[in-house]
Design an enzyme around this catalytic site. Structure first.
Site, mmCIF file in Angstrom:
data_model
loop_
_atom_site.group_PDB
_atom_site.id
_atom_site.type_symbol
_atom_site.label_atom_id
_atom_site.label_comp_id
_atom_site.label_asym_id
_atom_site.label_seq_id
_atom_site.Cartn_x
_atom_site.Cartn_y
_atom_site.Cartn_z
ATOM 1 N N ASN A 143 0.792 -1.225 0.000
ATOM 2 C CA ASN A 143 0.000 0.000 0.000
ATOM 3 C C ASN A 143 0.826 1.277 0.000
ATOM 4 O O ASN A 143 0.284 2.357 -0.218
ATOM 5 C CB ASN A 143 -0.957 -0.009 1.192
ATOM 6 C CG ASN A 143 -1.847 -1.228 1.183
ATOM 7 O OD1 ASN A 143 -1.970 -1.905 0.167
ATOM 8 N ND2 ASN A 143 -2.464 -1.523 2.322
ATOM 9 N N SER A 319 -8.885 3.472 -50.646
ATOM 10 C CA SER A 319 -10.078 2.670 -50.879
ATOM 11 C C SER A 319 -9.733 1.390 -51.612
ATOM 12 O O SER A 319 -8.800 1.348 -52.413
ATOM 13 C CB SER A 319 -11.108 3.473 -51.696
ATOM 14 O OG SER A 319 -12.208 2.675 -52.064
#
Length: 468
Positions: A143, A319
């Protein structure tokens, strides 16, 4: 089958790979947490942060006469190796885990202990010579060690984030100078407004991001206040007197920065607001950066049927079906990075909010998400600069034609013929398709000489007195 060794913990015995430096608790984490596929070793600065914290802790314990010198020296040597980039693959735990980071802390404790054991001349797993808990984790808890290591990591990572941002700002500033004399039409609400230069537009891009460098650096200062010595909940249980301040001092020396111990260790152990503030700074940048990418896409749109004011460098065919189409793929990918960072900020907010009583157990998702945002943004800054901004070209003549053909230039006539007359001219131009210039002359509102002076695009780029 790989050779294994048997290690034990609270839950019993478990097989661990014989050649691994990690031990039983790390192995349990490997077995239990198959969540994100993002491992601790994917964030080398976090691993190095752990090594710095463990080094500082060992030095502090040695100086306070609670750690044997031989063990101390072995721990330090192991930490140095980690800081040199060694043993990185020995940190394989998933970044997302339960236990408030215990698995990360124990992974570091076990790797450092086993390497120290080898340095002392023994075999991995012979923890009587150097224990992950009793020696490497001495005077600590997950912690305090975990959040402190995270703070060290984020503080160091901030340097590379800032460097990436500076790269992008420099690229935009270069375009500001290059396009300083390129006249174009400014727009508000996507409608024609008044003229400006393309340089001014790119200068605004540069400045809005440049301001955030100071914000990031300021936010990172919060990470130089740590809670080492808090141990489990902030009371300092099992840490010796003087440990907190001395450990902060030692860590600061390793970082080359002044580090201080938190004033209230209980508060600091459950508080993650520093990470929230830093994430907020990243989100702010992401919002600005996404806006810039939106603008680049708009300004380069078309090219025949859009604004077509700038050309982005072509990066790949756009594309699978439309020949000749090239998409603004770099701004598009940076937009997506920004969306991710903005979403990550909400995750960090919720993780911070979930603190309960004396600990925030959600720190692992906070840590992973924050460092992910930093890595993504850093990559996005450099990608946008190198693969897009530096190669942008201005369509100079097209920009000038748009300005001269715009009804928006009538705004410059307001101080000379009044708002009402200007509105009339604008309306007539809009309805008839005729130019502002010819309508002003036709209505005898200004002489040709004065009109040429007022409608010179350069004349409209900065404040000036009416009679100039």
């Amino acid at each position: 089958m790989k050779a294994t060794r048997i290690e034990s913990d609270l839950l019993g015995e478990l097989q661990v790979p014989q050649d691994s430096y990690y031990g039983v608790q790390t192995q349990r984490a490997i077995n239990n947490f198959k969540i994100s596929n993002s491992k601790l070793y994917d964030y080398p600065e976090f691993v190095k942060g752990l090594a710095k914290v463990k080094w500082a802790a060992a030095k502090t314990n040695y100086e306070l006469n609670v750690l044997d010198e031989n063990i101390y020296q072995a721990i330090v040597k192991a930490c140095k190796e980690i800081l040199d980039g060694k043993l990185l693959t020995e940190f394989p735990v998933d970044m997302i885990q339960g236990g408030a980071g215990t698995s990360v802390n124990m992974n570091a404790n076990e790797v450092i202990a086993n390497r120290a054991i080898e340095i002392l001349g023994h075999q991995k797993g012979e923890y009587q010579y150097c224990s992950p808990n009793d020696h490497v984790n001495l005077s600590q808890s997950t912690n305090d060690a975990y959040p402190t290591s995270l703070k060290v990591a984020v503080f160091e990572m901030n340097k590379t984030v800032v460097a990436g941002l500076e790269t992008l700002v420099s690229a935009l500033e270069a375009k500001e100078k290059e396009f300083a004399n390129v006249i174009k039409m400014g727009r508000t609400q996507l409608q024609d407004a008044v003229p400006m230069t393309l340089g001014q537009e790119f200068g605004a891009f540069a400045y809005t991001l440049k301001k955030e460098i100071a914000t990031l650096n300021q936010a990172s200062q919060a990470f130089l206040e740590i809670n080492m010595g808090a141990t489990a909940i902030g009371t300092g249980l099992n840490a010796v007197p003087g440990y907190a301040d001395l450990c902060a001092k030692n860590l600061g020396e390793l970082m080359g920065q002044p580090v201080s111990s938190a004033v209230n260790l209980v508060e600091a152990t459950s508080d993650t607001s520093g990470f929230v503030a830093y994430s907020g700074a990243l989100k702010k940048i992401a919002i600005k950066l996404s806006k810039i990418c939106n603008d680049l896409r708009l300004l380069s749109s078309g090219p025949r049927t859009g604004l077509n004011e700038i050309q982005l460098p072509p990066m790949q065919p756009g594309s699978s079906i439309m020949p000749g189409k090239v998409n603004p793929v770099i701004p598009e990918v940076v937009n997506q990075v920004c969306f991710k960072v903005i979403g990550n900020d909400f995750t960090i907010t919720m993780a911070a909010e979930a603190a309960q009583l004396q600990l925030n157990v959600m720190e692992p998702v906070l840590a992973h998400t924050l460092m992910e945002s930093m890595q993504w943004l850093e990559n996005a800054f450099v990608t946008l600069a190198d693969k897009c901004v530096v190669g942008i070209k201005a369509n100079v003549e097209h920009n000038k034609e748009l300005v001269l053909g715009s009804i928006g230039i009538v705004t410059a006539l307001n101080p000379y013929i009044g708002y009402k007359a200007s509105t009339k001219i604008a309306k007539e131009a809009l309805e008839t398709g005729r130019g502002v210039y010819e309508l002003v002359l036709e209505n005898n509102l200004l002489s040709k000489e004065k009109l040429d002076e007022i409608l010179d695009p350069q004349h409209m780029l900065a404040p000036h007195k009416k009679d100039e």
